[in-house]
Design a protein around this motif. Structure first.
Motif, PDB file in Angstrom:
ATOM      1  N   LEU A 134       0.850  -1.191   0.000  1.00 58.25           N
ATOM      2  CA  LEU A 134       0.000   0.000   0.000  1.00 58.25           C
ATOM      3  C   LEU A 134       0.882   1.236   0.000  1.00 58.25           C
ATOM      4  CD1 LEU A 134      -2.875  -0.336   2.633  1.00 58.25           C
ATOM      5  CD2 LEU A 134      -3.095   0.135   0.204  1.00 58.25           C
ATOM      6  N   GLN A 135       0.442   2.262  -0.735  1.00 58.01           N
ATOM      7  CA  GLN A 135       1.191   3.516  -0.725  1.00 58.01           C
ATOM      8  C   GLN A 135       0.240   4.694  -0.749  1.00 58.01           C
ATOM      9  OE1 GLN A 135       4.422   3.739  -3.426  1.00 58.01           O
ATOM     10  NE2 GLN A 135       5.214   1.756  -2.822  1.00 58.01           N
ATOM     11  N   THR A 136       0.757   5.852  -0.334  1.00 61.59           N
ATOM     12  CA  THR A 136      -0.003   7.084  -0.502  1.00 61.59           C
ATOM     13  C   THR A 136       0.713   7.927  -1.553  1.00 61.59           C
ATOM     14  OG1 THR A 136       1.137   7.805   1.519  1.00 61.59           O
ATOM     15  CG2 THR A 136      -1.192   7.313   1.709  1.00 61.59           C
ATOM     16  N   CYS A 137      -0.083   8.552  -2.421  1.00 62.87           N
ATOM     17  CA  CYS A 137       0.460   9.306  -3.549  1.00 62.87           C
ATOM     18  C   CYS A 137       1.161  10.578  -3.059  1.00 62.87           C
ATOM     19  CB  CYS A 137      -0.677   9.661  -4.503  1.00 62.87           C
ATOM     20  SG  CYS A 137      -0.176  10.657  -5.909  1.00 62.87           S
ATOM     21  N   VAL A 138       2.354  10.825  -3.547  1.00 61.01           N
ATOM     22  CA  VAL A 138       3.133  11.992  -3.155  1.00 61.01           C
ATOM     23  C   VAL A 138       2.425  13.287  -3.575  1.00 61.01           C
ATOM     24  CG1 VAL A 138       5.266  13.223  -3.725  1.00 61.01           C
ATOM     25  CG2 VAL A 138       5.343  10.800  -3.142  1.00 61.01           C
ATOM     26  N   GLN A 139       1.675  13.217  -4.668  1.00 59.84           N
ATOM     27  CA  GLN A 139       1.035  14.416  -5.203  1.00 59.84           C
ATOM     28  C   GLN A 139      -0.335  14.683  -4.571  1.00 59.84           C
ATOM     29  OE1 GLN A 139       2.016  16.824  -7.066  1.00 59.84           O
ATOM     30  NE2 GLN A 139       0.052  17.803  -7.485  1.00 59.84           N
ATOM     31  N   CYS A 140      -1.200  13.653  -4.480  1.00 58.41           N
ATOM     32  CA  CYS A 140      -2.586  13.908  -4.061  1.00 58.41           C
ATOM     33  C   CYS A 140      -2.970  13.223  -2.746  1.00 58.41           C
ATOM     34  CB  CYS A 140      -3.555  13.474  -5.159  1.00 58.41           C
ATOM     35  SG  CYS A 140      -3.706  11.687  -5.331  1.00 58.41           S
ATOM     36  N   ASP A 141      -2.055  12.481  -2.145  1.00 58.58           N
ATOM     37  CA  ASP A 141      -2.297  11.830  -0.845  1.00 58.58           C
ATOM     38  C   ASP A 141      -3.267  10.658  -0.891  1.00 58.58           C
ATOM     39  OD1 ASP A 141      -0.537  13.048   0.807  1.00 58.58           O
ATOM     40  OD2 ASP A 141      -1.937  14.603   1.515  1.00 58.58           O
ATOM     41  N   ARG A 142      -3.756  10.291  -2.072  1.00 59.44           N
ATOM     42  CA  ARG A 142      -4.664   9.142  -2.149  1.00 59.44           C
ATOM     43  C   ARG A 142      -3.908   7.839  -1.872  1.00 59.44           C
ATOM     44  NH1 ARG A 142      -9.645   9.461  -4.376  1.00 59.44           N
ATOM     45  NH2 ARG A 142      -9.626   7.294  -5.037  1.00 59.44           N
ATOM     46  N   TRP A 143      -4.623   6.888  -1.241  1.00 57.77           N
ATOM     47  CA  TRP A 143      -4.054   5.556  -1.023  1.00 57.77           C
ATOM     48  C   TRP A 143      -4.220   4.737  -2.298  1.00 57.77           C
ATOM     49  CZ3 TRP A 143      -1.813   3.701   3.545  1.00 57.77           C
ATOM     50  CH2 TRP A 143      -1.895   4.558   4.652  1.00 57.77           C
ATOM     51  N   PHE A 144      -3.228   3.938  -2.622  1.00 59.68           N
ATOM     52  CA  PHE A 144      -3.343   3.070  -3.793  1.00 59.68           C
ATOM     53  C   PHE A 144      -2.469   1.827  -3.626  1.00 59.68           C
ATOM     54  CE2 PHE A 144       0.740   3.866  -5.943  1.00 59.68           C
ATOM     55  CZ  PHE A 144       1.179   4.991  -5.254  1.00 59.68           C
ATOM     56  N   ILE A 145      -2.794   0.804  -4.424  1.00 61.83           N
ATOM     57  CA  ILE A 145      -2.004  -0.430  -4.435  1.00 61.83           C
ATOM     58  C   ILE A 145      -1.086  -0.368  -5.654  1.00 61.83           C
ATOM     59  CG2 ILE A 145      -2.071  -2.949  -4.644  1.00 61.83           C
ATOM     60  CD1 ILE A 145      -4.811  -2.882  -3.287  1.00 61.83           C
ATOM     61  N   PRO A 146       0.232  -0.292  -5.456  1.00 62.18           N
ATOM     62  CA  PRO A 146       1.136  -0.189  -6.612  1.00 62.18           C
ATOM     63  C   PRO A 146       1.155  -1.474  -7.427  1.00 62.18           C
ATOM     64  CG  PRO A 146       2.389  -0.458  -4.586  1.00 62.18           C
ATOM     65  CD  PRO A 146       0.952  -0.356  -4.185  1.00 62.18           C
ATOM     66  N   TYR A 147       1.385  -1.339  -8.722  1.00 63.04           N
ATOM     67  CA  TYR A 147       1.560  -2.513  -9.563  1.00 63.04           C
ATOM     68  C   TYR A 147       2.746  -3.308  -9.057  1.00 63.04           C
ATOM     69  CZ  TYR A 147      -1.617  -0.550 -13.016  1.00 63.04           C
ATOM     70  OH  TYR A 147      -2.722  -0.046 -13.635  1.00 63.04           O
ATOM     71  N   ARG A 148       2.660  -4.630  -9.144  1.00 62.22           N
ATOM     72  CA  ARG A 148       3.758  -5.466  -8.641  1.00 62.22           C
ATOM     73  C   ARG A 148       5.077  -5.100  -9.289  1.00 62.22           C
ATOM     74  NH1 ARG A 148       0.765 -10.487  -7.723  1.00 62.22           N
ATOM     75  NH2 ARG A 148      -0.403  -9.944  -5.875  1.00 62.22           N
TER      76      ARG A 148
END
Ligand SMILES: [Zn+2]
Length: 177
Positions: A134-148
């Motif tokens: 799991l990561q949070t976007c540096v630009q918009c702070d949204r949580w997302f699951i990065p591609y493997r």
């Protein structure tokens, strides 16, 4: 047999709309929301869950029993095994039905405590599989699951990456003036 208790990755949707919710200080909802964030942050930061967190999590499950078991008959056509439906699709008799043991939430899908509890459960179910990143976007702070393939990405998408670099370039050129 182990029924799946939540919609897969439901937590992502809810965790990205938390800023639109208002929860009362000291309420059950607040504790559920904080637990959801705590779990997500531990996954993002690669930390193991402490005994203290597990204890508080189990206390929450004890206080708010959100789920009950249910057994239903469903048409065999709804079975996951596609090959079985060929001969009996039009059969509405007993042979056309299948026993299904599942779980359901006591509260409606719009109630915050139900949303938070299902989010926590979906996050725990994803953590059980132990492949979750799991990561949070540096630009918009949204949580997302990065591609493997791209574990190191810092952005939720190309729009945010472009925006980030555009703003950096703009700042850089302004400094030159
Ligand atoms: Zn973003």
């Amino acid at each position: 047999m182990c029924p799946i208790l939540s919609r897969e990755h439901y937590f992502l949707q809810v965790i990205n709309e938390l800023n639109q919710h208002s929860v009362e200080s000291g309420s059950l909802e607040e504790r559920l929301r904080d637990m959801l964030l705590e779990l997500a942050e531990s996954v993002r930061d690669g930390k193991r869950l402490g005994m203290d967190t597990l204890h508080r999590l189990n206390k929450l499950f004890e206080q708010y029993q959100a789920i009950r078991l249910k057994v239903s008959l469903v048409p065999r056509a709804a079975s996951l095994f596609a090959g079985e439906t060929d001969e009996h699709t039009s059969d509405t008799g007993e042979e056309g039905q299948q026993l299904l043991l599942h779980s359901e939430f006591l509260d409606g899908p719009d109630q915050l405590r139900r949303k938070y509890m299902e989010s926590i459960i979906s996050l725990l179910e994803a953590m059980e599989k132990s492949t979750l990143a799991l990561q949070t976007c540096v630009q918009c702070d949204r949580w997302f699951i990065p591609y493997r393939r791209a574990q190191v990405t810092k952005f939720c998408g190309s729009a945010c990456r472009n925006r980030y670099h555009y703003e950096r370039t703009k700042m850089g050129s302004r400094r030159l003036i």
